[in-house]
Design an enzyme around this catalytic site. Structure first.
Site, PDB file in Angstrom:
ATOM      1  N   LYS A  78       3.596  -1.395  12.042  1.00  0.00           N
ATOM      2  CA  LYS A  78       4.545  -0.665  12.827  1.00  0.00           C
ATOM      3  C   LYS A  78       4.894   0.623  12.185  1.00  0.00           C
ATOM      4  O   LYS A  78       4.791   1.710  12.442  1.00  0.00           O
ATOM      5  CB  LYS A  78       5.808  -1.521  12.798  1.00  0.00           C
ATOM      6  CG  LYS A  78       6.626  -1.177  13.953  1.00  0.00           C
ATOM      7  CD  LYS A  78       7.990  -2.098  13.935  1.00  0.00           C
ATOM      8  CE  LYS A  78       7.494  -3.464  14.304  1.00  0.00           C
ATOM      9  NZ  LYS A  78       8.726  -4.412  14.587  1.00  0.00           N
ATOM     10  N   LYS A  97       9.941  -8.534   5.140  1.00  0.00           N
ATOM     11  CA  LYS A  97      10.933  -9.040   6.179  1.00  0.00           C
ATOM     12  C   LYS A  97      11.837 -10.223   5.234  1.00  0.00           C
ATOM     13  O   LYS A  97      11.226 -10.736   4.650  1.00  0.00           O
ATOM     14  CB  LYS A  97      10.048  -9.722   7.381  1.00  0.00           C
ATOM     15  CG  LYS A  97      11.286 -10.021   8.504  1.00  0.00           C
ATOM     16  CD  LYS A  97      11.195  -8.667   9.316  1.00  0.00           C
ATOM     17  CE  LYS A  97      12.064  -8.457  10.563  1.00  0.00           C
ATOM     18  NZ  LYS A  97      12.242  -7.452  11.282  1.00  0.00           N
ATOM     19  N   SER A 121      15.577   4.042  10.392  1.00  0.00           N
ATOM     20  CA  SER A 121      16.042   3.514   8.945  1.00  0.00           C
ATOM     21  C   SER A 121      15.350   4.438   7.964  1.00  0.00           C
ATOM     22  O   SER A 121      16.025   4.776   6.809  1.00  0.00           O
ATOM     23  CB  SER A 121      15.297   2.141   8.744  1.00  0.00           C
ATOM     24  OG  SER A 121      16.321   1.013   9.192  1.00  0.00           O
ATOM     25  N   THR A 147      16.470   1.091  17.864  1.00  0.00           N
ATOM     26  CA  THR A 147      15.539   0.383  18.476  1.00  0.00           C
ATOM     27  C   THR A 147      15.468   0.418  19.903  1.00  0.00           C
ATOM     28  O   THR A 147      14.653   0.602  20.732  1.00  0.00           O
ATOM     29  CB  THR A 147      15.530  -1.038  18.010  1.00  0.00           C
ATOM     30  OG1 THR A 147      15.770  -0.856  16.492  1.00  0.00           O
ATOM     31  CG2 THR A 147      14.243  -1.809  18.307  1.00  0.00           C
ATOM     32  N   ASP A 201       4.051   6.435  11.478  1.00  0.00           N
ATOM     33  CA  ASP A 201       4.192   7.376  10.367  1.00  0.00           C
ATOM     34  C   ASP A 201       5.045   7.223   9.463  1.00  0.00           C
ATOM     35  O   ASP A 201       5.704   8.431   9.085  1.00  0.00           O
ATOM     36  CB  ASP A 201       3.686   8.900  10.829  1.00  0.00           C
ATOM     37  CG  ASP A 201       2.960   9.671   9.735  1.00  0.00           C
ATOM     38  OD1 ASP A 201       2.605   9.199   8.759  1.00  0.00           O
ATOM     39  OD2 ASP A 201       3.078  10.909   9.812  1.00  0.00           O
ATOM     40  N   LYS A 238       9.576  -2.356   3.690  1.00  0.00           N
ATOM     41  CA  LYS A 238      10.792  -2.282   4.467  1.00  0.00           C
ATOM     42  C   LYS A 238      10.503  -3.280   5.634  1.00  0.00           C
ATOM     43  O   LYS A 238       9.688  -3.559   6.114  1.00  0.00           O
ATOM     44  CB  LYS A 238      10.541  -0.921   5.242  1.00  0.00           C
ATOM     45  CG  LYS A 238      11.803  -0.260   6.027  1.00  0.00           C
ATOM     46  CD  LYS A 238      12.813   0.349   5.149  1.00  0.00           C
ATOM     47  CE  LYS A 238      14.219   0.668   5.775  1.00  0.00           C
ATOM     48  NZ  LYS A 238      14.910  -0.592   5.994  1.00  0.00           N
ATOM     49  N   HIS A 248       1.000  -1.216  -0.068  1.00  0.00           N
ATOM     50  CA  HIS A 248      -0.163  -0.012  -0.089  1.00  0.00           C
ATOM     51  C   HIS A 248       0.835   1.229   0.005  1.00  0.00           C
ATOM     52  O   HIS A 248       0.299   2.394  -0.440  1.00  0.00           O
ATOM     53  CB  HIS A 248      -0.965  -0.014   1.188  1.00  0.00           C
ATOM     54  CG  HIS A 248      -0.454   0.454   2.466  1.00  0.00           C
ATOM     55  ND1 HIS A 248       0.360  -0.357   3.236  1.00  0.00           N
ATOM     56  CD2 HIS A 248      -0.608   1.491   3.092  1.00  0.00           C
ATOM     57  CE1 HIS A 248       0.898   0.255   4.377  1.00  0.00           C
ATOM     58  NE2 HIS A 248       0.245   1.455   4.424  1.00  0.00           N
TER      59      HIS A 248
HETATM   60  P1  NAD Z   1      20.744  -9.601  18.072  1.00  0.00           P
HETATM   61  O1  NAD Z   1      20.873 -10.940  17.283  1.00  0.00           O
HETATM   62  O2  NAD Z   1      21.283  -8.601  18.112  1.00  0.00           O
HETATM   63  O3  NAD Z   1      20.268  -9.995  19.657  1.00  0.00           O
HETATM   64  C1  NAD Z   1      19.541 -11.077  19.927  1.00  0.00           C
HETATM   65  C2  NAD Z   1      20.288 -11.508  21.391  1.00  0.00           C
HETATM   66  O4  NAD Z   1      19.245 -12.393  21.965  1.00  0.00           O
HETATM   67  C3  NAD Z   1      21.745 -12.397  21.085  1.00  0.00           C
HETATM   68  O5  NAD Z   1      22.619 -11.670  22.046  1.00  0.00           O
HETATM   69  C4  NAD Z   1      21.273 -13.889  21.484  1.00  0.00           C
HETATM   70  O6  NAD Z   1      22.391 -14.328  22.127  1.00  0.00           O
HETATM   71  C5  NAD Z   1      20.291 -13.468  22.504  1.00  0.00           C
HETATM   72  N1  NAD Z   1      19.118 -14.659  22.737  1.00  0.00           N
HETATM   73  C6  NAD Z   1      19.003 -15.511  22.106  1.00  0.00           C
HETATM   74  N2  NAD Z   1      18.065 -16.420  22.491  1.00  0.00           N
HETATM   75  C7  NAD Z   1      17.938 -16.311  23.867  1.00  0.00           C
HETATM   76  C8  NAD Z   1      17.286 -16.897  25.009  1.00  0.00           C
HETATM   77  N3  NAD Z   1      16.558 -17.910  24.767  1.00  0.00           N
HETATM   78  N4  NAD Z   1      17.385 -16.176  26.119  1.00  0.00           N
HETATM   79  C9  NAD Z   1      17.993 -14.855  26.217  1.00  0.00           C
HETATM   80  N5  NAD Z   1      18.756 -14.277  25.340  1.00  0.00           N
HETATM   81  C10 NAD Z   1      18.574 -14.982  23.976  1.00  0.00           C
HETATM   82  O7  NAD Z   1      19.057  -9.432  17.546  1.00  0.00           O
HETATM   83  P2  NAD Z   1      18.358  -7.831  17.942  1.00  0.00           P
HETATM   84  O8  NAD Z   1      18.462  -7.213  16.539  1.00  0.00           O
HETATM   85  O9  NAD Z   1      18.761  -7.349  19.158  1.00  0.00           O
HETATM   86  O10 NAD Z   1      16.872  -8.388  17.962  1.00  0.00           O
HETATM   87  C11 NAD Z   1      16.161  -9.090  19.039  1.00  0.00           C
HETATM   88  C12 NAD Z   1      14.372  -8.746  18.914  1.00  0.00           C
HETATM   89  O11 NAD Z   1      14.129  -7.384  18.395  1.00  0.00           O
HETATM   90  C13 NAD Z   1      14.066  -9.774  17.697  1.00  0.00           C
HETATM   91  O12 NAD Z   1      12.801 -10.126  17.919  1.00  0.00           O
HETATM   92  C14 NAD Z   1      13.864  -8.596  16.474  1.00  0.00           C
HETATM   93  O13 NAD Z   1      12.912  -9.130  15.415  1.00  0.00           O
HETATM   94  C15 NAD Z   1      13.606  -7.321  17.249  1.00  0.00           C
HETATM   95  N6  NAD Z   1      13.853  -6.133  16.507  1.00  0.00           N
HETATM   96  C16 NAD Z   1      15.028  -5.857  16.201  1.00  0.00           C
HETATM   97  C17 NAD Z   1      15.369  -4.482  15.594  1.00  0.00           C
HETATM   98  C18 NAD Z   1      16.426  -3.975  15.046  1.00  0.00           C
HETATM   99  O14 NAD Z   1      16.748  -2.934  14.614  1.00  0.00           O
HETATM  100  N7  NAD Z   1      17.658  -4.722  15.187  1.00  0.00           N
HETATM  101  C19 NAD Z   1      14.204  -3.836  15.163  1.00  0.00           C
HETATM  102  C20 NAD Z   1      12.781  -4.087  15.685  1.00  0.00           C
HETATM  103  C21 NAD Z   1      12.744  -5.336  16.147  1.00  0.00           C
END
Ligand code: NAD
Length: 476
Positions: free
Chosen positions: A100, A112, A368, A200, A105, A76, A71
């Site tokens: 999100k 993904k 971003s 984030t 906005d 992204k 849309h």
């Molecule tokens: P990342 O890979 O940088 O970090 C994830 C961390 O979680 C790692 O250190 C890993 O060892 C740890 N982990 C894995 N399994 C675990 C468990 N069972 N118990 C405790 N720790 C555990 O990932 P991220 O980018 O920080 O993303 C984390 C979450 O945030 C995801 O759900 C992702 O979709 C969401 N997210 C990330 C972003 C971003 O900008 N990176 C943006 C929006 C949402």
């Protein structure tokens, strides 16, 4: 989630969990069924298998890119590297991106990507090979480009992978003047924007800080207003969790526990996040951090006494089997989908305040967006106005000093005179977005008497998407 708890988690697919939340919200709106179906469904799902030579063996890699909504274009969404990647997960995460972006906005549709690999056991050379091959597969099918679909980091990926994606895209798109905008989350030296890495986590902090300023909500959970002294637990010390924990710590909150894959650490008096990271770098684990207690079963950390719980690792970590044992009064969904719908209901009945992922972790996509704009405009933020602002401020201060017949101390003067740098502009844009987003959802919750912030956030997002369809002249 451990194998044991995976079997314990609720059985429904991740995508159907999001559909449930969507359907709850749709009840507050009078929108035609077909249009709701269109908003809910994934517009395009690209599943690929490609061979990569690893050592002497050929390995077939499974990967995905899902564009949930067209849309608004480009689409992204981040790219995840994990052995748990599957079509249902990527579709869900893409859908969350659509909602999100609408909430904060940001004019994108949601998408993904995911590659089913464990980056912790694959060499850097092979991760690079896989990333570059994945990018060229996306280019072949027109699933990447500044105006088509723009990836970013997610679980298991970061600046390094984004710079490989950019480099591959550039080499296969000669003469593309906007090539930098094909991916965000790049290192600053390669067209990234200052402040994206921590965006984030910082957004999570701004969102929870805003909630904690609300007297009514704090009263409802028996907490004082403000973040100072609040006990916080963070699960996952990656990009999102580490930065969120650091900002909470700096704001005077007490980080009582941190949980990682190998276990958790606990100290009622508080943990110093940067010292924990130094310890992790030195020993390869957060366990045995001085003056803290080890918790072997990392999931037990979620059940400890605290005011604010920040799950920042993976989805479905709070489910119907552990929800009743959660003691936090506020849960900030930094990860995507950390609560199953069953857990959500149990916790809501307990009166826990849940700040939903589709709002709370939108700081990443917000910054971003700033990076994408910077890449398309080919100019660094602040370049045009920094000197001008400094000159204006100097003149203004001179007038103030003359009128008051008083000299302003030099240090204070420096602070006031300083023109905005890129990081200042990015952070203030992010702060404003998170604060506005929070109040839009909260106001809607109040005016329509919606049961919780998650449903209110979905109602807000659906309305916003309908608006764009109407503006496009589709489905009038
Ligand atoms: P990342 O890979 O940088 O970090 C994830 C961390 O979680 C790692 O250190 C890993 O060892 C740890 N982990 C894995 N399994 C675990 C468990 N069972 N118990 C405790 N720790 C555990 O990932 P991220 O980018 O920080 O993303 C984390 C979450 O945030 C995801 O759900 C992702 O979709 C969401 N997210 C990330 C972003 C971003 O900008 N990176 C943006 C929006 C949402």
């Amino acid at each position: 989630m451990s194998k044991k708890n995976k079997s314990k988690a609720d059985a429904s697919s991740f995508f159907s969990c999001i559909e449930k939340n969507f359907d709850k919200a749709a009840r507050y709106l009078s929108i035609k069924k077909g249009l709701l179906e269109q908003i809910k469904s994934c517009n395009a799902v690209y599943r690929i298998h490609f061979p990569v030579k690893i050592g002497k063996e050929i390995q077939v890699i499974e990967a995905y890119r899902v564009q949930h909504s067209h849309h608004k274009l480009p689409c992204k969404g981040g790219i995840r590297y994990s052995t748990k990647v599957n079509q249902d997960e990527v579709m869900t995460l893409a859908a969350l991106m659509t909602y999100k972006c609408a909430i904060v906005d940001v004019p994108f549709g949601g998408s993904k990507g995911g590659i089913k690999i464990d980056p912790q056991i694959i060499s850097v050379e092979n991760i690079e090979k896989i990333t570059r091959r994945y990018t060229s597969e996306l280019i072949k099918k027109n699933f990447i480009g500044p105006g088509i679909d723009v990836p970013a980091p997610d679980y298991g990926t970061g600046e390094r992978e984004m710079s490989w994606i950019f480099d591959t895209f550039l080499s296969l798109s000669p003469g593309e003047v906007d090539a930098l905008a094909c991916v965000t989350g790049k290192p600053v030296s390669q067209g990234g924007v200052r402040g994206r890495k921590e965006a984030t986590g910082l957004g999570v902090f701004y969102g929870i800080r805003e909630l904690c300023k609300m007297k009514e909500e704090m009263l409802s959970v028996g907490l004082d207003v403000g973040l100072n002294g609040k006990k916080v637990i963070v699960q996952g010390l990656g990009n999102v969790g580490y930065h969120a924990a650091t900002f909470f710590h700096e704001a005077g909150a007490i980080i009582v526990a941190l949980a990682e894959r190998e276990g958790a650490i606990y100290n009622q008096e508080g943990l110093n996040v940067s010292n924990v990271i130094l310890h992790l770098k030195k020993t390869g684990s957060i366990l045995n951090f001085p003056e803290s207690k080890n918790i072997e079963d990392t999931e037990k950390a979620l059940e400890l006494e605290c005011d604010i719980l920040i799950p920042a690792a993976l989805e479905n970590v709070i489910h119907k089997h552990n929800a009743n044992r959660i003691k936090a009064k506020i849960i900030g969904e930094a990860a995507n989908g950390p609560l199953t719908p069953e857990a959500d209901e149990i916790l809501e009945k307990k009166g826990v305040l849940i700040v939903p992922d589709i709002y709370l972790n939108a700081g990443g996509v917000t910054v971003s967006y700033f990076e994408w704009l910077k890449n398309l405009s080919h100019v660094r933020y602040g370049r045009m106005e920094k000197r001008f602002s400094e000159n204006m401020n100097t003149e203004l201060l001179q007038v103030v000093e003359t009128c008051c017949r008083k000299k302003i101390p030099i240090e204070e003067k420096k602070m006031i005179l300083r023109g905005p740098r890129e990081i200042d502009l990015v952070r203030s844009g992010l702060e404003d977005t998170m604060i506005n987003g929070f109040h839009k959802i909260r106001d809607l919750k109040k005016s329509l008497k919606i049961e919780n912030l998650r449903t209110a956030a979905f109602v807000f997002a659906i309305n916003k998407i309908i608006d764009s369809y109407e503006k496009l002249g589709i489905f009038p």
